[in-house]
Structures are given as C-alpha cells and as structure tokens.
Design an enzyme around this catalytic site. Structure first.
Site, PDB file in Angstrom:
ATOM      1  CG  ASP A  59      -2.196   0.793   0.997  1.00 48.58           C
ATOM      2  OD1 ASP A  59      -3.272   0.168   1.021  1.00 48.58           O
ATOM      3  OD2 ASP A  59      -2.131   2.017   0.779  1.00 48.58           O
ATOM      4  CB  SER A  66     -13.622   9.366   3.716  1.00 47.54           C
ATOM      5  OG  SER A  66     -12.481   9.101   2.922  1.00 47.54           O
ATOM      6  NE  ARG A  70     -14.197   1.961   1.922  1.00 48.20           N
ATOM      7  CZ  ARG A  70     -14.035   3.266   2.058  1.00 48.20           C
ATOM      8  NH1 ARG A  70     -14.728   3.937   2.941  1.00 48.20           N
ATOM      9  NH2 ARG A  70     -13.167   3.917   1.306  1.00 48.20           N
ATOM     10  CE  LYS A  83      -5.911   3.736   3.401  1.00 58.15           C
ATOM     11  NZ  LYS A  83      -6.730   3.318   2.267  1.00 58.15           N
ATOM     12  CG  ASN A 128      -6.606   0.394  -8.774  1.00 54.89           C
ATOM     13  OD1 ASN A 128      -5.863  -0.086  -9.630  1.00 54.89           O
ATOM     14  ND2 ASN A 128      -6.238   0.535  -7.511  1.00 54.89           N
ATOM     15  CB  CYS A 186     -14.940   3.102  -3.523  1.00 57.45           C
ATOM     16  SG  CYS A 186     -15.427   1.570  -2.793  1.00 57.45           S
ATOM     17  CB  CYS A 331     -19.295  13.335 -17.222  1.00 56.24           C
ATOM     18  SG  CYS A 331     -18.331  13.616 -15.728  1.00 56.24           S
TER      19      CYS A 331
END
Ligand SMILES: [Zn+2]
Length: 367
Positions: A59, A66, A70, A83, A128, A186, A331
């Site tokens: 990582d 945020s 999870r 992380k 990804n 996500c 978009c």
C-alpha cells in the site's frame, strides 16, 4: 511451537482438519495482501490471527477519515498516518509472533513480479482495474493462487483465480479493462461499510483453506453476495482457452501498467465553472460542448447544444470534433469528463476544458 503458540492456536489445532500439522503449515505460509483498505483490513486481521508466518502488505496511501467507515485496520488516531504503519501496529498487537513485511509502494509492472515471488498466496484487495489486472497477470505467470474480491454499493464478489489448479483467471472473464472512467469507483458509487468486511473475510478463509489443503476452494466458482437481499449466489466459471494470459497461446507474457482509471489529478486539468459556461452560452460564444455520459443519462437531462459522445466511444469519435476550437467537456460530476479532457489533450486538442462539477452542479446552480 511454544506453549504460548499452542494456546494461541488451540481452537485450530483441536480440529482434525487442521491439527498441529495444519497449524505448522499456516505458520510457515506466506501471504501477500494487496491493499490495506476495505478488503485488506479484515483479510489481514484474520490472516495474522490465524498465524500466517509471513504476512505481506502492499500500500502507499495515508489513512483518511473517510476510510474508517469500512477499513477496520485503522483507527481515528491513525488519520494522516501511512496505512502500512497503522496496519503494522494493529497486526502486531493481534499477533506479535508473525513476520509482517511492508511494501510501501504502488503495485506496478516494475515491482509486481518481485513482490509476488516471495509469497505462496495473493489476496487481492485492490479497488482499481490497473492493480487487479496486474495482480492477476503476475499470479498467472508465477503459478500462484490469486484470491479475488470486489465490492460495489451493496454487492460483493469473490473467487479464487488459479489456472494452474484448473480454474480461470480474471482475464478469462474480462480479457481487457473497461475504458477509463466508464466504471465508477468507490468514492463515486459508495459502498456499505460492512460489505468489504464480509468479502475480505471470505478471502482470508479461502487463503487459509488453500494453505491447509482442506475443503473446496472457490476455484472456478464466483460467489456473488447481495447484502440487501442477504443472498449468496454462485456462478460457475470456466477457463477460456483463448485467454490472453492463461490461454493456450498467450499474447500477454509480461506485466502491463494500465492507466490509473480514477487517478486523474483534477486540479491539473483546465476547468471552467458552470457560471462561465452559462455566460458563454448566453453570449453565443463559439465553442463545442461535449457530453461524455451514457445515452440514458443524456435523455434524462442535458445541456442545450451539448453533443453526446459517451466516454467509451470518444477515442473512435474524436474526428467528429475540431481540435483547435474551444471545447468544454462535461459528464455527471466531472470525473469521466476529466478522463475525456486528458485523453483529448493527449490527442492534440489544445483548447479543451473540463466543466467543474458537471451537469449535477449545472442543475444545482444554473437551472
Ligand atoms: Zn485466463
């Protein structure tokens, strides 16, 4: 095994399917978790607790507030830390007897083969496409099982890709990545926080089964989980003999770096605001306005005068546009159009801008 270890793993060892021998296997096993995020968190926690001898983590990200909804490896005190640092502290606390190997890097074609070579099983917790394809390909090259998981809103999917053990690989199902920006990530789509907990835990379960050699691995089977209906469904998957990487005559024989799909640095792109666009439209200024959403979205609402070219069709339809003329692309919220602006600049458009906030901001602030 020390007395402490015997105690620590006693609930494993008491089961004949594991026993002392199985626990020894776990203690000698080497598992790589790609990503220390939503899926990597529960996977790494359970793998560490199970006594996986060497647990690797790849990582490069920092903990963001945020993430905490999870990514249960990290806590509020970790916000802003790497992380990997936060993961290491937590995992060491769970099990100080295992080796934790940190790979602080983006997983790319330059390092993927070398990193994977030091492990027996890979748990792909990436979010990804570039990483997913890369981990798939590298695992196929190295004959290592790749325990796959993905989550989207309320739905999760998991399987084990292992062509060398008889099943398909990711490319047997999806030979090539989707066009950049056509699939929301996500951040754009959202995800129920508990969902990666469930899917990542299943990934840890499959990794442990593969190491122990017990049960029926999810090879050749895709497990699909619907959290709203609380239903698991299973689909059989078959290896494709034409697969570009694990097929009978493979065309992909080395790792590929696909472009980062959601990684366009928005602040590096030239933008116009919705009020600037309004002004240009009102003063009948000459420019081309391009809408890169899908036809269904265009039908629901569009900006007068916008030409619809869905992002996926853009590479083939650039000739319909004037490369010199002032061009504004939009978009829904500005993500896909950022991809489009980037592609168009690379194709030689000199005067192209992204509409900041997309048609969503246009409807909020103008119409
Ligand atoms: Zn394949």
């Amino acid at each position: 095994m020390t007395k402490d270890q015997q105690l620590r793993y006693s609930r494993h060892m008491i089961m004949p399917e594991v026993g002392a021998e199985g626990q020894e296997r776990l203690n000698k096993a080497r598992v790589l978790c790609i990503g220390a995020g939503g899926l990597g968190s529960p996977a790494a926690l359970y793998l560490a607790a199970a006594g996986i001898g060497k647990l690797g983590l790849v990582d490069f990200d920092d903990v963001d507030l945020s993430n905490l909804q999870r990514q249960i490896l990290h806590g509020t005190k970790d916000v802003g830390r790497k992380k990997l640092d936060s993961a290491r502290d937590r995992l060491r606390d769970v099990n100080p007897t295992i080796e934790i190997q940190l790979h602080e890097a983006r997983f790319t074609s330059a390092n993927a083969r070398e990193i994977v070579s030091a492990y027996d099983v890979v748990v792909d917790g990436s979010d990804n496409f570039p990483t997913r394809y890369l981990s798939n390909d590298v695992c196929v090259f190295a004959n290592k099982p790749n325990v796959y998981g993905s989550v989207f809103r309320f739905d999760g999917q998991t399987t084990v890709f292992a062509p060398h053990l008889g099943g398909p690989c990711y490319r047997c199902l999806f030979p090539e990545p989707p066009p950049p920006g056509s699939v929301p990530n996500c951040a754009q789509a959202g995800v129920l926080g508990v969902l990666p907990g469930i899917v990542g835990t299943i990934q840890a379960n499959e990794a442990i089964k593969l190491i122990l050699g017990v049960g029926e691995p999810l090879i050749g089977r895709l497990l699909y989980f619907d959290a709203l209906k609380m239903k698991f469904r299973e689909f059989n998957l078959r290896r494709d003999p034409q697969c570009p990487v694990c097929g009978d005559s493979p065309t992909i024989t080395k790792p590929i770096d696909y472009e980062q799909f959601c990684g366009v640095a928005m602040d590096e792109l030239p933008t116009v605001s919705v009020s600037e666009l309004k002004q240009k439209l009102e003063s009948k200024e000459s420019f081309q306005l391009v809408d890169v959403r899908e036809p269904m979205e265009y039908e629901i609402a569009n900006i007068d005068g916008a030409k619809l070219i869905p992002l996926g069709e853009l590479p083939d339809r650039m000739s319909e546009l004037d490369r010199e003329r002032l061009t504004i692309v939009h978009c829904h919220s500005g993500q896909r159009s950022a991809q489009a602006v980037k592609m168009m600049r690379e194709a030689g458009f000199t005067n192209v801008f992204n509409l900041d906030g997309g048609i969503a901001r246009w409807s909020d602030e103008v119409e």
